[in-house]
Design a protein around this motif. Sequence first.
Motif, PDB file in Angstrom:
ATOM      1  N   LEU A  37      81.716  21.931 131.085  1.00 15.73           N
ATOM      2  CA  LEU A  37      81.832  23.257 131.689  1.00 15.73           C
ATOM      3  C   LEU A  37      82.662  24.197 130.820  1.00 15.73           C
ATOM      4  O   LEU A  37      82.328  25.381 130.683  1.00 15.73           O
ATOM      5  N   ALA A  38      83.726  23.681 130.220  1.00 12.38           N
ATOM      6  CA  ALA A  38      84.555  24.512 129.347  1.00 12.38           C
ATOM      7  C   ALA A  38      83.773  24.948 128.107  1.00 12.38           C
ATOM      8  O   ALA A  38      83.844  26.115 127.695  1.00 12.38           O
ATOM      9  N   VAL A  39      83.013  24.049 127.524  1.00 16.84           N
ATOM     10  CA  VAL A  39      82.202  24.393 126.350  1.00 16.84           C
ATOM     11  C   VAL A  39      81.126  25.397 126.729  1.00 16.84           C
ATOM     12  O   VAL A  39      80.879  26.372 126.002  1.00 16.84           O
ATOM     13  N   ALA A  40      80.484  25.208 127.880  1.00 18.57           N
ATOM     14  CA  ALA A  40      79.457  26.151 128.330  1.00 18.57           C
ATOM     15  C   ALA A  40      80.064  27.534 128.575  1.00 18.57           C
ATOM     16  O   ALA A  40      79.470  28.550 128.196  1.00 18.57           O
ATOM     17  N   ALA A  41      81.234  27.585 129.188  1.00 21.23           N
ATOM     18  CA  ALA A  41      81.886  28.875 129.438  1.00 21.23           C
ATOM     19  C   ALA A  41      82.245  29.559 128.123  1.00 21.23           C
ATOM     20  O   ALA A  41      82.079  30.775 127.979  1.00 21.23           O
ATOM     21  N   PHE A  42      82.701  28.800 127.143  1.00 23.70           N
ATOM     22  CA  PHE A  42      83.030  29.370 125.838  1.00 23.70           C
ATOM     23  C   PHE A  42      81.797  29.976 125.184  1.00 23.70           C
ATOM     24  O   PHE A  42      81.834  31.098 124.682  1.00 23.70           O
ATOM     25  N   TRP A  43      80.669  29.248 125.191  1.00 24.20           N
ATOM     26  CA  TRP A  43      79.461  29.765 124.538  1.00 24.20           C
ATOM     27  C   TRP A  43      78.884  30.958 125.297  1.00 24.20           C
ATOM     28  O   TRP A  43      78.321  31.870 124.675  1.00 24.20           O
ATOM     29  N   ALA A  71      78.063  36.748 125.216  1.00 26.40           N
ATOM     30  CA  ALA A  71      78.305  38.070 125.808  1.00 26.40           C
ATOM     31  C   ALA A  71      78.941  39.007 124.786  1.00 26.40           C
ATOM     32  O   ALA A  71      78.609  40.197 124.744  1.00 26.40           O
ATOM     33  N   LEU A  72      79.829  38.499 123.942  1.00 19.06           N
ATOM     34  CA  LEU A  72      80.423  39.338 122.905  1.00 19.06           C
ATOM     35  C   LEU A  72      79.368  39.825 121.918  1.00 19.06           C
ATOM     36  O   LEU A  72      79.374  40.989 121.509  1.00 19.06           O
ATOM     37  N   PHE A  73      78.462  38.927 121.521  1.00 18.50           N
ATOM     38  CA  PHE A  73      77.399  39.325 120.597  1.00 18.50           C
ATOM     39  C   PHE A  73      76.467  40.347 121.228  1.00 18.50           C
ATOM     40  O   PHE A  73      76.078  41.321 120.579  1.00 18.50           O
TER      41      PHE A  73
END
Length: 66
Positions: free
Chosen positions: A35-41, A46-48
């Motif tokens: 979940l942490a990795v998914a939230a990071f990606w 979203a930034l891109f």
Amino acid sequence: MAVKTSASSVVPTEALPQPTPDRDEDWWLPLALALAVAAFWLYVFALFVRANAKGQRARASAARGA
């Protein structure tokens, strides 16, 4: 040590199945990591998207102003 199983037989404790440690008590750890990795990606994506939208808006306003 021997375990008496009936009135006439004695079974050594090495022959009995030993309880295994419960491997299911840490089930939440890989889930939390995923979940942490998914939230990071999702955040990076979203930034891109936001940077791309800003760039397109800047190009569109420059084309209109020229």
